[in-house]
Design a protein around this motif. Sequence first.
Motif, PDB file in Angstrom:
ATOM      1  N   GLN A  32      72.771 -32.430  20.719  1.00  0.00           N
ATOM      2  CA  GLN A  32      73.824 -31.941  19.825  1.00  0.00           C
ATOM      3  C   GLN A  32      74.474 -33.066  19.033  1.00  0.00           C
ATOM      4  OE1 GLN A  32      75.787 -29.824  23.119  1.00  0.00           O
ATOM      5  NE2 GLN A  32      75.625 -27.949  21.926  1.00  0.00           N
ATOM      6  N   SER A  33      74.522 -34.261  19.609  1.00  0.00           N
ATOM      7  CA  SER A  33      75.135 -35.403  18.916  1.00  0.00           C
ATOM      8  C   SER A  33      74.176 -36.089  17.954  1.00  0.00           C
ATOM      9  CB  SER A  33      75.626 -36.421  19.942  1.00  0.00           C
ATOM     10  OG  SER A  33      74.530 -37.028  20.617  1.00  0.00           O
ATOM     11  N   GLY A  34      72.875 -35.773  18.041  1.00  0.00           N
ATOM     12  CA  GLY A  34      71.888 -36.416  17.193  1.00  0.00           C
ATOM     13  C   GLY A  34      71.304 -37.686  17.780  1.00  0.00           C
ATOM     14  N   ASP A  35      71.724 -38.073  18.988  1.00  0.00           N
ATOM     15  CA  ASP A  35      71.133 -39.251  19.623  1.00  0.00           C
ATOM     16  C   ASP A  35      69.659 -39.017  19.944  1.00  0.00           C
ATOM     17  OD1 ASP A  35      73.494 -40.627  19.495  1.00  0.00           O
ATOM     18  OD2 ASP A  35      74.079 -40.226  21.560  1.00  0.00           O
TER      19      ASP A  35
ATOM     20  N   TRP B   8      71.041 -34.435  28.508  1.00  0.00           N
ATOM     21  CA  TRP B   8      70.195 -34.129  27.366  1.00  0.00           C
ATOM     22  C   TRP B   8      70.794 -33.098  26.395  1.00  0.00           C
ATOM     23  CZ3 TRP B   8      68.609 -29.266  26.305  1.00  0.00           C
ATOM     24  CH2 TRP B   8      68.409 -28.352  27.357  1.00  0.00           C
ATOM     25  N   PRO B   9      71.515 -32.057  26.850  1.00  0.00           N
ATOM     26  CA  PRO B   9      72.042 -31.111  25.849  1.00  0.00           C
ATOM     27  C   PRO B   9      72.996 -31.772  24.860  1.00  0.00           C
ATOM     28  CG  PRO B   9      72.096 -30.136  28.061  1.00  0.00           C
ATOM     29  CD  PRO B   9      71.800 -31.591  28.237  1.00  0.00           C
ATOM     30  N   LEU B  10      73.920 -32.576  25.366  1.00  0.00           N
ATOM     31  CA  LEU B  10      74.870 -33.245  24.479  1.00  0.00           C
ATOM     32  C   LEU B  10      74.175 -34.267  23.592  1.00  0.00           C
ATOM     33  CD1 LEU B  10      77.775 -33.645  23.564  1.00  0.00           C
ATOM     34  CD2 LEU B  10      78.074 -35.290  25.427  1.00  0.00           C
ATOM     35  N   ALA B  11      73.139 -34.939  24.135  1.00  0.00           N
ATOM     36  CA  ALA B  11      72.409 -35.934  23.343  1.00  0.00           C
ATOM     37  C   ALA B  11      71.699 -35.283  22.157  1.00  0.00           C
ATOM     38  CB  ALA B  11      71.418 -36.688  24.217  1.00  0.00           C
TER      39      ALA B  11
ATOM     40  N   LEU C  25      60.167 -40.615  16.067  1.00  0.00           N
ATOM     41  CA  LEU C  25      60.576 -39.394  16.766  1.00  0.00           C
ATOM     42  C   LEU C  25      61.232 -39.818  18.071  1.00  0.00           C
ATOM     43  CD1 LEU C  25      60.522 -36.270  16.824  1.00  0.00           C
ATOM     44  CD2 LEU C  25      58.388 -36.443  18.142  1.00  0.00           C
ATOM     45  N   ARG C  26      62.558 -39.614  18.155  1.00  0.00           N
ATOM     46  CA  ARG C  26      63.317 -40.022  19.348  1.00  0.00           C
ATOM     47  C   ARG C  26      63.353 -38.863  20.338  1.00  0.00           C
ATOM     48  NH1 ARG C  26      66.399 -41.922  15.336  1.00  0.00           N
ATOM     49  NH2 ARG C  26      68.016 -40.327  15.631  1.00  0.00           N
ATOM     50  N   VAL C  27      62.728 -39.084  21.477  1.00  0.00           N
ATOM     51  CA  VAL C  27      62.526 -38.028  22.470  1.00  0.00           C
ATOM     52  C   VAL C  27      63.189 -38.416  23.787  1.00  0.00           C
ATOM     53  CG1 VAL C  27      60.781 -36.911  23.916  1.00  0.00           C
ATOM     54  CG2 VAL C  27      60.407 -37.142  21.457  1.00  0.00           C
ATOM     55  N   GLY C  28      63.925 -37.492  24.373  1.00  0.00           N
ATOM     56  CA  GLY C  28      64.530 -37.716  25.671  1.00  0.00           C
ATOM     57  C   GLY C  28      63.641 -37.214  26.790  1.00  0.00           C
ATOM     58  N   VAL C  29      63.487 -38.033  27.822  1.00  0.00           N
ATOM     59  CA  VAL C  29      62.747 -37.661  29.028  1.00  0.00           C
ATOM     60  C   VAL C  29      63.554 -38.145  30.231  1.00  0.00           C
ATOM     61  CG1 VAL C  29      60.610 -37.889  30.360  1.00  0.00           C
ATOM     62  CG2 VAL C  29      60.519 -37.895  27.854  1.00  0.00           C
ATOM     63  N   VAL C  30      63.750 -37.277  31.203  1.00  0.00           N
ATOM     64  CA  VAL C  30      64.412 -37.699  32.438  1.00  0.00           C
ATOM     65  C   VAL C  30      63.419 -38.537  33.235  1.00  0.00           C
ATOM     66  CG1 VAL C  30      65.503 -36.946  34.583  1.00  0.00           C
ATOM     67  CG2 VAL C  30      65.886 -35.660  32.453  1.00  0.00           C
ATOM     68  N   GLY C  31      63.724 -39.815  33.390  1.00  0.00           N
ATOM     69  CA  GLY C  31      62.771 -40.738  34.000  1.00  0.00           C
ATOM     70  C   GLY C  31      63.103 -41.126  35.426  1.00  0.00           C
ATOM     71  N   SER C  32      63.952 -40.341  36.082  1.00  0.00           N
ATOM     72  CA  SER C  32      64.405 -40.719  37.422  1.00  0.00           C
ATOM     73  C   SER C  32      63.623 -40.046  38.540  1.00  0.00           C
ATOM     74  CB  SER C  32      65.889 -40.362  37.579  1.00  0.00           C
ATOM     75  OG  SER C  32      66.101 -38.966  37.360  1.00  0.00           O
ATOM     76  N   GLY C  33      62.564 -39.295  38.185  1.00  0.00           N
ATOM     77  CA  GLY C  33      61.831 -38.554  39.197  1.00  0.00           C
ATOM     78  C   GLY C  33      60.611 -39.286  39.703  1.00  0.00           C
ATOM     79  N   GLU C  34      59.714 -38.507  40.311  1.00  0.00           N
ATOM     80  CA  GLU C  34      58.438 -39.022  40.784  1.00  0.00           C
ATOM     81  C   GLU C  34      57.339 -38.378  39.958  1.00  0.00           C
ATOM     82  OE1 GLU C  34      57.560 -35.817  44.408  1.00  0.00           O
ATOM     83  OE2 GLU C  34      58.068 -37.880  44.896  1.00  0.00           O
ATOM     84  N   PRO C  35      56.098 -38.885  40.046  1.00  0.00           N
ATOM     85  CA  PRO C  35      55.018 -38.258  39.291  1.00  0.00           C
ATOM     86  C   PRO C  35      54.937 -36.765  39.644  1.00  0.00           C
ATOM     87  CG  PRO C  35      54.290 -40.322  40.280  1.00  0.00           C
ATOM     88  CD  PRO C  35      55.640 -40.019  40.862  1.00  0.00           C
TER      89      PRO C  35
END
Length: 340
Positions: free
Chosen positions: A152-155, A147-150, A96-106
Amino acid sequence: MTRTRSRSRAARPAAALPLRTALVLSTVVFLSACTSSAEIESGQRADVAAEAAAAGETATPLVVDTSSEQADRVRTDEDPDAAGLVPATIAEDGVLRVGVVGSGEPPLGFLADDNATVVGSEVDIASLVADSVGLELEVVNVAWEQWPLALQSGDLEAVFSNVGVNAARLELFDFATYREGVMAFTAATGSDLSIEGPEDVAGLTVAVGSGTNQERILLDWNAQNEAAGLEPATLEYYANVADTMLALQSGRIDTYLGPNPNAVYQASVGEVDIVGTVNAGWPNTTYVAATTLKGTGLVDAVQAALQHVFDDGTYERTLQRWGLGDEAVDAPEVNPEVAS
């Protein structure tokens, strides 16, 4: 056992965090404490509890592991019913390929102490879903605007990254809710502010992000206050959270309205006090949800997986691990109605 991987090509640089950061949270107020796991194991838990008891509070010390291994992550077992709902095209590779924005803080999404692995509450929820449907979790570090385009593209097959459900997104994506969208008012530590509604910001100087839901709330509150003969709040805009924190601590602003999860972290390390909360959809209720491409059918498996972890208690334990228990929902819902 489900493994979590981050694609090195998508990793973004960020300051490394210490190996283990102890975020000591109170169920009444967030205590200002930051200790190592060794200190906790040698008796600091008892000290914190004693201090909280003396102050009339009930403390729940919480150790947040910022290592890439995430040994403290809450896990669950596979739910055959949820696994059976995963579309064959997604299940066939076992990932399961999941996108998470990892540039933040806890606590939402941030880089572990290896400066590459994305960890946080959003990864933990995704991990529970992957466990429930019997797939290996692959975490992809994405920028928010990507993330929206990712999807839609299936990435990506899903996104777990504090995505709020709104009418425009519902046209393109399917959602399974797992938290309320909550915004928090923060103030300098020791502040006597208490903000529950529009009248409580009258005459205050409030920092807010331009073009955000929270700005819309404050503009609506100002209009309501002016109609009632009250002084509007003065809105101030800062380029980043660091500048906002400096403005709070120097007294240039009275309060800042921003995402509650970030406020929870800032309060836990003693930077601010939380003096009020408001739903991001005020006067309506909005939700944070797992996001999938509309029409793939994956959202049904995600909703079933979330229901499984709601039922077995691992959902609640995960939110408590990150101090987000106040954002819990009663049950996951697919594509909730939202105000246009």
